[in-house]
Each structure stands twice: as structure tokens, then as C-alpha cells.
Design a protein around this motif. Structure first.
Motif, PDB file in Angstrom:
ATOM      1  N   THR A   1      -5.172 -33.214 -31.576  1.00 22.64           N
ATOM      2  CA  THR A   1      -5.505 -34.313 -32.478  1.00 22.64           C
ATOM      3  C   THR A   1      -5.966 -33.802 -33.832  1.00 22.64           C
ATOM      4  O   THR A   1      -5.565 -34.307 -34.879  1.00 22.64           O
ATOM      5  CB  THR A   1      -6.596 -35.204 -31.841  1.00 22.64           C
ATOM      6  N   SER A   2      -6.797 -32.776 -33.811  1.00 21.77           N
ATOM      7  CA  SER A   2      -7.280 -32.185 -35.051  1.00 21.77           C
ATOM      8  C   SER A   2      -6.133 -31.613 -35.884  1.00 21.77           C
ATOM      9  O   SER A   2      -6.083 -31.781 -37.105  1.00 21.77           O
ATOM     10  CB  SER A   2      -8.300 -31.086 -34.747  1.00 21.77           C
ATOM     11  N   ALA A   3      -5.187 -30.952 -35.213  1.00 27.91           N
ATOM     12  CA  ALA A   3      -4.043 -30.376 -35.926  1.00 27.91           C
ATOM     13  C   ALA A   3      -3.174 -31.476 -36.523  1.00 27.91           C
ATOM     14  O   ALA A   3      -2.678 -31.349 -37.645  1.00 27.91           O
ATOM     15  CB  ALA A   3      -3.224 -29.510 -34.983  1.00 27.91           C
ATOM     16  N   GLN A   4      -3.005 -32.568 -35.781  1.00 27.81           N
ATOM     17  CA  GLN A   4      -2.209 -33.683 -36.292  1.00 27.81           C
ATOM     18  C   GLN A   4      -2.882 -34.315 -37.509  1.00 27.81           C
ATOM     19  O   GLN A   4      -2.210 -34.663 -38.484  1.00 27.81           O
ATOM     20  CB  GLN A   4      -2.015 -34.748 -35.210  1.00 27.81           C
ATOM     21  N   ASN A   5      -4.192 -34.465 -37.457  1.00 31.10           N
ATOM     22  CA  ASN A   5      -4.924 -35.058 -38.574  1.00 31.10           C
ATOM     23  C   ASN A   5      -4.915 -34.158 -39.797  1.00 31.10           C
ATOM     24  O   ASN A   5      -4.864 -34.630 -40.928  1.00 31.10           O
ATOM     25  CB  ASN A   5      -6.361 -35.384 -38.167  1.00 31.10           C
ATOM     26  N   SER A   6      -4.943 -32.849 -39.577  1.00 29.32           N
ATOM     27  CA  SER A   6      -4.908 -31.910 -40.695  1.00 29.32           C
ATOM     28  C   SER A   6      -3.543 -31.869 -41.358  1.00 29.32           C
ATOM     29  O   SER A   6      -3.439 -31.612 -42.554  1.00 29.32           O
ATOM     30  CB  SER A   6      -5.266 -30.494 -40.186  1.00 29.32           C
ATOM     31  N   ALA A   7      -2.501 -32.129 -40.573  1.00 30.21           N
ATOM     32  CA  ALA A   7      -1.138 -32.072 -41.101  1.00 30.21           C
ATOM     33  C   ALA A   7      -0.782 -33.296 -41.910  1.00 30.21           C
ATOM     34  O   ALA A   7       0.144 -33.279 -42.725  1.00 30.21           O
ATOM     35  CB  ALA A   7      -0.145 -31.913 -39.949  1.00 30.21           C
ATOM     36  N   SER A   8      -1.500 -34.381 -41.721  1.00 27.28           N
ATOM     37  CA  SER A   8      -1.128 -35.613 -42.437  1.00 27.28           C
ATOM     38  C   SER A   8      -1.898 -35.796 -43.710  1.00 27.28           C
ATOM     39  O   SER A   8      -2.629 -35.068 -44.186  1.00 27.28           O
ATOM     40  CB  SER A   8      -1.340 -36.829 -41.546  1.00 27.28           C
TER      41      SER A   8
END
Length: 53
Positions: free
Chosen positions: A46-53
Motif C-alpha cells: 500500500t505504501s509503495a502504491q501511494n508513493s507511486a501516485s
């Protein structure tokens, strides 16, 4: 070899999945329950997805 096959048999997705599994196993080995380890891995995703957006 087929033209639509990747040159490397380990795709980026497969490599990422293997790394997440290794992290999960490491958390369990460190003493976390399987449920806790899964929650940590999900939080990482989830953290990686949020950082990518």
C-alpha cells in the motif's frame, strides 16, 4: 522461442512477488504471526502504491 515471451524467464512481477514472499517469511521467522506478517507485507504494498501516485 515465441516472440511474445520475455527474454528473461523471471518477469519484474515475478521477481517482486518473490521478494514479497521472502519478506513475509522473514517476518514470520522473526517471530511475527502469519497474520501479522501478512499485514506488514500489505502495508508495504500500500505504501509503495501511494508513493507511486
Amino acid at each position: 522461442m515465441s516472440d511474445n515471451m520475455p527474454a528473461d524467464p523471471i518477469t519484474e512481477l515475478a521477481a517482486g512477488a518473490a521478494q514479497l514472499h521472502e519478506a513475509y517469511e522473514a517476518f514470520v521467522a522473526a517471530g511475527f504471526t502469519e497474520g501479522q506478517a501478512m499485514q506488514i507485507v500489505c502495508a508495504v504494498i500500500t505504501s509503495a502504491q501511494n508513493s507511486a501516485s
